[in-house]
Design a protein around this motif. Structure first.
Motif: not given
Length: 450
Positions: A372-392
């Motif tokens: 719970l305490g760090v999930d939000r801080f990891m969401s940036e990595a998830r979202a950016i990777t999703n975006t990069i991977g989606n475009g590729v």
């Protein structure tokens, strides 16, 4: 300096820094700014359904060869499954090597699960067939009302095919759709000017509510997630880019505005309309871009896949839950299916993870409290990777099926400005249109970047 500050990604980056400062120095104020970030995300989500609908219907309706549509769909599903499985596998290797949860020795019975009750009660206990059936909406209006990406995509494809088969009789309706799409992208451009404000509110809330202390306390887990995302982008997406004929680094520079927006909002959905436009601007055929970017949100969530694997094994390590190699492979196999369709679920990360752990039965669901305490801080990595991977993925599939204008792609990645005349007519091999002049209405907006 005025020209630099006028760029949207620079404004977003400044807003992120200012939001972090407010969150650190005035945590109560930062927490109170949550509605600003939420409001921006809601504005974007408001536009997702009509943008997906209009883009897909217009693109498919102007295709003359319907066989191309099936060819794209089959190859896209194959690509999505292979790449997301690689993301899961890399996450499994990293978490086994670094063991971020080892030594925590936490007894699951002592954990207070009240804080995750909202997520565990929403966790869907569905089979794979239930997921397939859920793609079919109860009614067309219900799909749009709930904003379910896969349901909207299904209806849009069916309507696009029907209009394409109707021939000249449907031309007036298709022209109206093109005009509406142009207006919708104008709205997107207006909303995106608010991205710095949304990013400021989202970051201020995150830092103000959770603080940097919670981030450092589980830093090893976070480091594993970020490291895995970097490794995935370089060693999986990098070769895919090279094979498809373009540079990963030039591609990242090309979508830098979108990446900074995702960094600030922690949501890959916040740039979905812009990514569709970006892919068209890079030479991707309109129907391919219109289908692949929305579909990739659900079927190709690379960042989410990495997070699910690492989080599940981390909980097992932290609670001293023994897992054999076979057990871990079972976790990976289950995640191959449960990770699909997560984009349409509110709080998808926690809900899907809770559903997966509950279905396995071996890893305690109560261990999710540790995240719970760090999930939000990891969401940036998830979202950016999703975006990069989606475009590729979109560009790679377009290249695979002969729907990529490589000359336009090269010009776009080199930063060369295209004239409207160059961009309005899509001459991509294998994808011809019934009325190219009408088709230009939708594509012309691609070169008018905000």
């Amino acid at each position: 300096m005025k020209r630099i500050l006028g760029k949207l990604y620079v404004q977003v980056l400044i807003a992120v820094v200012l939001g972090a400062i407010v969150g650190v120095l005035f945590p109560e104020t930062g927490t109170a700014l949550k509605p600003i970030g939420d409001g921006f995300i809601k504005l974007i989500k408001m536009l997702l359904a009509p943008v997906i609908f209009l883009t897909v219907v217009s693109g498919i309706a102007r295709m003359e060869n319907m066989k191309e549509l099936g060819r794209v769909g089959v190859r896209a599903l194959l690509y999505f499954e292979v790449v997301s499985t690689l993301a899961l596998a890399i996450g499994l290797i990293v978490v086994d090597v670094f063991k971020p949860g080892a030594g925590m020795n936490i007894d699951p019975k002592t954990l207070d699960t009240s804080s995750i009750a909202t997520y565990t009660t929403q966790a869907p206990h569905h089979s794979f067939m239930d997921f397939i059936l859920s793609i079919i909406p109860d009614t067309i209006i219900d799909a749009f009302a709930k904003g379910n990406v896969l349901q909207i995509l299904l209806f849009s494809i069916l309507l696009g095919v029907a209009l394409a088969n109707a021939g000249p009789r449907a031309s007036i309706f298709i022209d109206v759709i093109d005009s509406l799409m142009r207006g919708m992208f104008n709205i997107v451009n207006m909303v995106m000017r608010l991205a710095p404000i949304g990013a400021f509110g989202a970051i201020a809330f995150t830092i103000g509510k959770y603080g940097f202390g919670s981030m450092f306390s589980l830093g090893k887990l976070m480091a594993c997630v970020y490291l895995t995302c970097v490794l995935f982008v370089i060693f999986v997406l990098g070769p895919i880019c090279r094979y498809s004929g373009f540079s990963l680094w030039k591609y990242l520079r090309f979508i830098k505005e979108e990446l900074f927006t995702v960094l600030g909002t922690s949501s890959s959905e916040s740039v979905l309309p812009q990514m569709i436009t970006r892919m068209e601007q890079a030479g991707c055929s309109k129907p391919v871009a219109g289908m692949m970017i929305p579909a990739g949100l659900s079927f190709n969530p690379d960042g989410q896949a990495i997070y699910y694997t690492i989080a599940a094994i981390f909980i097992a390590q932290a609670t001293n839950t023994p897992l054999t190699l076979t057990d871990q492979l079972i976790v990976l196999a289950v995640l191959m299916f449960t990770s699909k369709g997560s984009a349409g679920v509110s709080g998808s990360g926690f809900i899907i993870l809770a559903a997966t752990l509950a279905s396995l039965g071996s890893i305690p669901v109560s261990g999710m409290v540790l995240l719970l305490g760090v999930d939000r801080f990891m969401s940036e990595a998830r979202a950016i990777t999703n975006t990069i991977g989606n475009g590729v993925g979109c560009l790679a599939i377009a290249k695979w099926v002969g729907a990529l204008d490589t000359a336009r792609l090269e010009r776009a990645l080199e930063g060369e400005e295209e004239t409207v005349q160059e961009a309005v007519v899509d001459k991509t091999p294998g994808f011809t249109y019934q009325n190219e002049s009408a088709h230009s209405l939708g594509v012309a907006q691609a070169v008018n970047r905000s």
